[in-house]
Design a protein around this motif. Structure first.
Motif, mmCIF file in Angstrom:
data_model
loop_
_atom_site.group_PDB
_atom_site.id
_atom_site.type_symbol
_atom_site.label_atom_id
_atom_site.label_comp_id
_atom_site.label_asym_id
_atom_site.label_seq_id
_atom_site.Cartn_x
_atom_site.Cartn_y
_atom_site.Cartn_z
ATOM 1 N N PHE A 124 1.298 -1.911 -15.250
ATOM 2 C CA PHE A 124 0.330 -0.827 -15.309
ATOM 3 C C PHE A 124 1.493 0.251 -14.607
ATOM 4 C CE2 PHE A 124 -0.400 -3.769 -11.748
ATOM 5 C CZ PHE A 124 0.482 -2.956 -10.774
ATOM 6 N N PRO A 125 1.255 1.665 -14.641
ATOM 7 C CA PRO A 125 2.251 2.535 -14.336
ATOM 8 C C PRO A 125 2.433 2.440 -12.866
ATOM 9 C CG PRO A 125 0.374 3.656 -15.621
ATOM 10 C CD PRO A 125 -0.052 2.244 -15.478
ATOM 11 N N ASN A 126 3.629 3.202 -12.392
ATOM 12 C CA ASN A 126 4.152 2.770 -11.278
ATOM 13 C C ASN A 126 3.180 3.647 -10.179
ATOM 14 O OD1 ASN A 126 5.161 5.382 -10.366
ATOM 15 N ND2 ASN A 126 7.187 4.795 -10.755
ATOM 16 N N LEU A 127 2.532 4.513 -10.470
ATOM 17 C CA LEU A 127 1.416 5.020 -9.684
ATOM 18 C C LEU A 127 0.048 4.723 -10.120
ATOM 19 C CD1 LEU A 127 0.386 6.751 -7.272
ATOM 20 C CD2 LEU A 127 0.816 8.829 -8.699
ATOM 21 N N ALA A 128 -0.583 4.000 -9.263
ATOM 22 C CA ALA A 128 -1.964 3.643 -9.787
ATOM 23 C C ALA A 128 -2.829 3.310 -8.505
ATOM 24 C CB ALA A 128 -1.958 2.215 -10.652
ATOM 25 N N CYS A 129 -3.888 3.503 -8.853
ATOM 26 C CA CYS A 129 -5.125 3.048 -7.724
ATOM 27 C C CYS A 129 -6.296 2.336 -8.386
ATOM 28 C CB CYS A 129 -5.911 4.551 -7.521
ATOM 29 S SG CYS A 129 -7.085 4.379 -6.023
ATOM 30 N N PHE A 130 -6.587 1.287 -7.541
ATOM 31 C CA PHE A 130 -7.463 0.024 -7.844
ATOM 32 C C PHE A 130 -8.716 0.145 -7.036
ATOM 33 C CE2 PHE A 130 -3.383 -1.244 -9.650
ATOM 34 C CZ PHE A 130 -3.662 -1.476 -11.059
ATOM 35 N N ILE A 162 -21.659 -1.075 1.455
ATOM 36 C CA ILE A 162 -20.648 -1.067 0.765
ATOM 37 C C ILE A 162 -19.462 -0.944 1.398
ATOM 38 C CG2 ILE A 162 -19.292 -0.220 -1.266
ATOM 39 C CD1 ILE A 162 -21.979 0.141 -2.886
ATOM 40 N N THR A 163 -18.360 -1.930 1.102
ATOM 41 C CA THR A 163 -16.937 -1.615 1.747
ATOM 42 C C THR A 163 -16.378 -1.150 0.640
ATOM 43 O OG1 THR A 163 -17.206 -2.948 3.665
ATOM 44 C CG2 THR A 163 -14.977 -2.309 2.913
ATOM 45 N N LEU A 164 -15.696 -0.067 0.328
ATOM 46 C CA LEU A 164 -15.035 0.636 -0.602
ATOM 47 C C LEU A 164 -13.491 0.813 -0.417
ATOM 48 C CD1 LEU A 164 -15.357 1.929 -3.464
ATOM 49 C CD2 LEU A 164 -15.578 4.090 -2.293
ATOM 50 N N ARG A 165 -12.840 -0.011 -1.173
ATOM 51 C CA ARG A 165 -11.369 -0.281 -0.965
ATOM 52 C C ARG A 165 -10.601 0.493 -2.166
ATOM 53 N NH1 ARG A 165 -12.021 -6.371 0.645
ATOM 54 N NH2 ARG A 165 -12.589 -5.915 2.772
ATOM 55 N N PHE A 166 -9.533 1.401 -1.985
ATOM 56 C CA PHE A 166 -8.610 2.011 -2.770
ATOM 57 C C PHE A 166 -7.527 1.237 -2.560
ATOM 58 C CE2 PHE A 166 -11.960 5.290 -1.912
ATOM 59 C CZ PHE A 166 -12.408 5.652 -3.063
ATOM 60 N N HIS A 167 -7.036 0.654 -3.528
ATOM 61 C CA HIS A 167 -5.707 -0.034 -3.663
ATOM 62 C C HIS A 167 -4.707 1.118 -4.241
ATOM 63 C CE1 HIS A 167 -7.014 -4.045 -2.325
ATOM 64 N NE2 HIS A 167 -8.307 -3.658 -2.939
ATOM 65 N N VAL A 182 7.191 -3.002 -4.284
ATOM 66 C CA VAL A 182 5.808 -2.292 -4.435
ATOM 67 C C VAL A 182 4.985 -1.829 -3.308
ATOM 68 C CG1 VAL A 182 3.815 -2.535 -5.356
ATOM 69 C CG2 VAL A 182 5.388 -3.811 -6.741
ATOM 70 N N TYR A 183 4.805 -0.714 -3.136
ATOM 71 C CA TYR A 183 4.389 -0.014 -1.968
ATOM 72 C C TYR A 183 2.733 0.028 -2.115
ATOM 73 C CZ TYR A 183 8.078 1.675 0.728
ATOM 74 O OH TYR A 183 9.186 1.654 1.575
ATOM 75 N N HIS A 184 2.203 -1.137 -1.459
ATOM 76 C CA HIS A 184 0.685 -1.214 -1.602
ATOM 77 C C HIS A 184 -0.302 -0.597 -0.463
ATOM 78 C CE1 HIS A 184 -2.682 -4.455 -1.982
ATOM 79 N NE2 HIS A 184 -3.147 -3.163 -2.256
ATOM 80 N N TYR A 185 -0.986 0.320 -0.577
ATOM 81 C CA TYR A 185 -1.535 0.817 0.478
ATOM 82 C C TYR A 185 -3.022 0.796 0.370
ATOM 83 C CZ TYR A 185 -1.757 3.521 4.934
ATOM 84 O OH TYR A 185 -2.168 3.948 6.196
ATOM 85 N N VAL A 186 -3.712 0.439 1.272
ATOM 86 C CA VAL A 186 -5.313 0.092 1.241
ATOM 87 C C VAL A 186 -5.960 1.066 2.205
ATOM 88 C CG1 VAL A 186 -6.969 -1.447 1.116
ATOM 89 C CG2 VAL A 186 -4.845 -2.290 0.789
ATOM 90 N N VAL A 187 -6.847 1.820 1.512
ATOM 91 C CA VAL A 187 -7.830 2.616 2.444
ATOM 92 C C VAL A 187 -9.267 2.240 2.054
ATOM 93 C CG1 VAL A 187 -8.498 5.110 2.703
ATOM 94 C CG2 VAL A 187 -6.330 4.613 2.002
ATOM 95 N N GLU A 188 -9.924 2.127 3.268
ATOM 96 C CA GLU A 188 -11.219 1.459 3.423
ATOM 97 C C GLU A 188 -12.379 2.523 3.868
ATOM 98 O OE1 GLU A 188 -10.666 -3.305 3.902
ATOM 99 O OE2 GLU A 188 -11.246 -2.311 5.492
#
Length: 164
Positions: free
Chosen positions: A41-47, A66-71, A126-132
């Motif tokens: 996947f591209p080097n900038l993505a949000c899951f 609901i806990t909504l997580r942005f990866h 990879v920088y993986h940052y999670v916002v909840e």
């Protein structure tokens, strides 16, 4: 359809209102990519990940949180400013997510509240940052009264009374 609508709403908002173009549902893509079991996947993505904690209310309606997580996933090996392997851009994408989603009300949900955020250091290069965020959710998918016909009472009734 209620949960599908929530996903569609969130995915569309990320893609149209942030600098992140590649937005998908979370399926542990980072681990799968490292094991080479998945497409790249591209080097900038949000899951986006949704964790439900709900209970039955009545008549087939369920509600809960609901806990909504942005990866946020970003790869930047060199910013070309002398800070090799230091990625500060991921925090700008984090800011965009928080600005766009704080108090936002997805369909069938209350306003989102930021509850947690953290970097995930388990992935190389990879920088993986999670916002909840958390919000209330009402699921009417199993509503049992949906097919009932509601009819107004007759209004042509005339009552005459006498006092004895």
């Amino acid at each position: 359809m209620a949960l599908k609508s929530v996903f569609e709403d969130i995915l569309n908002k990320v893609q149209t209102e942030t600098a992140i173009d590649y937005v998908r549902i979370w399926n542990d893509q980072l681990n799968l990519a490292e094991q080479q079991q998945m497409y790249s996947f591209p080097n900038l993505a949000c899951f986006v990940e949704i964790v439900l904690n709900k209970t039955s209310l009545s008549l087939g309606v369920a509600g809960g949180d609901i806990t909504l997580r942005f990866h946020i996933v970003h790869v930047q090996l060199d910013a070309m400013d002398g800070t090799f392997e230091q990625n500060l851009e991921v925090y700008g994408y984090r800011d965009q997510i928080i600005q766009k989603f704080m108090y936002y009300e997805p369909v069938h949900c209350s306003g989102l509240q930021l509850i947690n955020e953290f970097p995930d250091y388990a992935h190389s290069n990879v920088y993986h940052y999670v916002v909840e965020f958390v919000c209330s959710f009402t699921d009417e998918t199993g509503y049992t009264e949906r097919d009932k016909i509601l009819k107004d009472p007759p209004t042509d009734l005339i009552v005459t009374g006498t006092i004895e």
